[in-house]
Scaffold this active site. Structure first.
Site, mmCIF file in Angstrom:
data_model
loop_
_atom_site.group_PDB
_atom_site.id
_atom_site.type_symbol
_atom_site.label_atom_id
_atom_site.label_comp_id
_atom_site.label_asym_id
_atom_site.label_seq_id
_atom_site.Cartn_x
_atom_site.Cartn_y
_atom_site.Cartn_z
ATOM 1 N N GLY A 17 0.806 -1.323 0.074
ATOM 2 C CA GLY A 17 -0.026 -0.193 0.037
ATOM 3 C C GLY A 17 0.871 1.250 0.014
ATOM 4 O O GLY A 17 0.468 2.106 0.627
ATOM 5 N N ARG A 20 -0.118 5.619 -1.709
ATOM 6 C CA ARG A 20 -0.598 6.816 -1.136
ATOM 7 C C ARG A 20 -0.715 6.761 0.429
ATOM 8 O O ARG A 20 -0.213 5.913 1.008
ATOM 9 C CB ARG A 20 -2.094 6.972 -1.459
ATOM 10 C CG ARG A 20 -3.072 5.922 -1.092
ATOM 11 C CD ARG A 20 -4.386 6.034 -1.865
ATOM 12 N NE ARG A 20 -5.315 4.690 -1.689
ATOM 13 C CZ ARG A 20 -6.101 4.925 -0.854
ATOM 14 N NH1 ARG A 20 -6.597 5.802 0.009
ATOM 15 N NH2 ARG A 20 -6.834 3.579 -0.645
ATOM 16 N N VAL A 70 -3.230 -7.904 -0.785
ATOM 17 C CA VAL A 70 -2.533 -8.481 0.136
ATOM 18 C C VAL A 70 -3.432 -9.428 0.873
ATOM 19 O O VAL A 70 -3.022 -10.349 1.581
ATOM 20 C CB VAL A 70 -2.110 -7.381 1.279
ATOM 21 C CG1 VAL A 70 -1.041 -6.621 0.802
ATOM 22 C CG2 VAL A 70 -3.190 -6.756 2.081
ATOM 23 N N ASN A 96 2.216 -2.075 5.462
ATOM 24 C CA ASN A 96 1.465 -0.958 5.712
ATOM 25 C C ASN A 96 0.153 -1.007 5.153
ATOM 26 O O ASN A 96 -0.840 -0.242 5.704
ATOM 27 C CB ASN A 96 2.248 0.179 5.090
ATOM 28 C CG ASN A 96 1.160 1.501 4.738
ATOM 29 O OD1 ASN A 96 1.138 2.129 5.897
ATOM 30 N ND2 ASN A 96 0.675 1.691 3.724
ATOM 31 N N SER A 148 -1.996 0.129 15.240
ATOM 32 C CA SER A 148 -2.737 1.485 15.393
ATOM 33 C C SER A 148 -2.697 1.768 16.863
ATOM 34 O O SER A 148 -2.951 0.648 17.739
ATOM 35 C CB SER A 148 -3.915 1.809 14.978
ATOM 36 O OG SER A 148 -4.872 2.512 15.373
ATOM 37 N N TYR A 161 -11.666 -3.255 13.036
ATOM 38 C CA TYR A 161 -10.228 -2.610 12.805
ATOM 39 C C TYR A 161 -9.171 -2.625 14.205
ATOM 40 O O TYR A 161 -8.127 -3.362 14.133
ATOM 41 C CB TYR A 161 -10.326 -1.260 12.540
ATOM 42 C CG TYR A 161 -9.343 -0.401 12.246
ATOM 43 C CD1 TYR A 161 -8.496 -0.625 11.054
ATOM 44 C CD2 TYR A 161 -8.745 0.741 13.026
ATOM 45 C CE1 TYR A 161 -7.426 0.072 10.652
ATOM 46 C CE2 TYR A 161 -7.563 1.243 12.835
ATOM 47 C CZ TYR A 161 -7.008 1.144 11.755
ATOM 48 O OH TYR A 161 -5.878 2.023 11.175
ATOM 49 N N ALA A 163 -9.567 -4.974 16.320
ATOM 50 C CA ALA A 163 -9.137 -6.400 16.554
ATOM 51 C C ALA A 163 -7.998 -6.834 15.642
ATOM 52 O O ALA A 163 -6.972 -7.465 15.984
ATOM 53 C CB ALA A 163 -10.283 -7.518 16.474
ATOM 54 N N LYS A 165 -5.910 -4.818 14.432
ATOM 55 C CA LYS A 165 -4.561 -4.011 14.824
ATOM 56 C C LYS A 165 -3.962 -4.695 16.266
ATOM 57 O O LYS A 165 -2.656 -4.570 16.336
ATOM 58 C CB LYS A 165 -4.687 -2.588 14.817
ATOM 59 C CG LYS A 165 -5.162 -1.850 13.708
ATOM 60 C CD LYS A 165 -4.183 -2.176 12.545
ATOM 61 C CE LYS A 165 -3.934 -1.117 11.515
ATOM 62 N NZ LYS A 165 -3.397 -1.555 10.263
#
Ligand code: NDP
Length: 254
Positions: A17, A20, A70, A96, A148, A161, A163, A165
């Site tokens: 990723g 950007r 991915v 990433n 995060s 999200y 969970a 991370k």
């Protein structure tokens, strides 16, 4: 362009990723450090191609855009093979690529759960597994996973999200223990809030509410995440493994 100290010369980095957002800043920082960089993309082909040209011209290093979703093991294998053939075996992997699909658990679809887990967590596993073979052979390597702060603190509306991370943190510490004796370090970087497409959907009120909770009183810059990743990728970080480095203006202190 004249080049100063280039601590990553000779390394081959792959940033998932990388076209950007934070990934773009990471790819830039690694190229600035002298690494050859493979920038993988899923949808952002034009951005990844433009960045590759830009970084090649600015830093005189090989930079290659590589298509790779991915979530798919076959795509990951193909991408790593392509990079190995054209640039050499990957010695620095930055996981990433990530996405959100926010909702309260009560209203969350299975698809939103699966997609977020697949992109953030499964993708990190698949890419790491693909990178390890050559790293073990080389008796060295660097894996940096982007998690995060919400993986530790949780966040209402982001259970999937958070969970994923949190899973990345457990994965990082486990893999670090598996490969430490092979000279491979595995660390995670946990950004706080950075303005990218991912956070663009927040309302002004939400943005201000978050800003007020950040001790440093401002959002992070993607470059401030990237500089930590570049450090962890360098020989200067040779004795750091299994760690989670928060880069969040003091938002989470634990
Ligand atoms: P963006 O939404 O700006 O970028 C997301 C990146 O992930 C894009 O390059 C995108 O590629 C890639 N991507 C998404 N899904 C896939 C997939 N299935 N396969 C391959 N690539 C994929 O997000 P950010 O730059 O903000 O986020 C980067 C990382 O940082 C993520 O892991 C995110 O969770 C994390 N993070 C971000 C924070 C923030 O405040 N922004 C805070 C904490 C962590 P493409 O465009 O080519 O599809």
């Amino acid at each position: 362009m004249t080049q100063g100290h280039r601590p990553l010369t000779g390394k081959v980095a792959l940033v998932t990723g990388g076209g950007r957002g934070i990934g773009r800043a990471i790819a830039t920082e690694l190229a600035r450090g002298g690494a050859s960089v493979a920038i993988t993309y899923r949808g952002s082909q034009a951005a990844a191609e433009a960045l590759a040209v830009e970084l090649n011209q600015a830093f005189d290093v090989a930079v290659r855009p590589v298509l790779c979703d991915v979530r798919e093991a076959s795509e990951i294998e193909r991408a790593f093979a392509e990079v190995k053939d054209t640039m050499g075996a990957v010695s620095v992997l930055v996981n990433n690529a990530g996405m959100t699909a926010d909702n309260l658990v009560m209203r969350m679809s299975e698809e939103a759960w699966d997609d977020v887990l697949a992109t953030n967590l499964r993708g990190t596993f698949l890419s790491s597994r693909a990178a390890l073979r050559d790293m073990i052979r080389a008796r060295g390597g660097r894996i940096v996973n982007i998690t995060s702060v919400v993986g530790v603190s949780g966040n209402a509306g982001q259970a999937n999200y958070a969970a994923a991370k949190a899973g990345i943190i457990g994965f990082t510490r486990s893999l670090a223990q598996e490969v430490a004796s092979r000279g491979i370090t595995v660390n995670a970087v946990a950004p706080g809030f950075v303005m990218t497409d991912m956070t663009a959907g927040l309302t002004d009120e939400q943005k201000e509410g978050i800003r007020q909770r950040i001790p440093m009183g401002r959002y992070g810059e993607a470059s401030e995440i990237a500089s930590v990743v570049a450090f962890l990728a360098s020989d200067a970080a040779s004795y750091i493994t299994g760690q989670v480095i928060n880069v969040d203006g003091g938002l989470v202190m634990a």
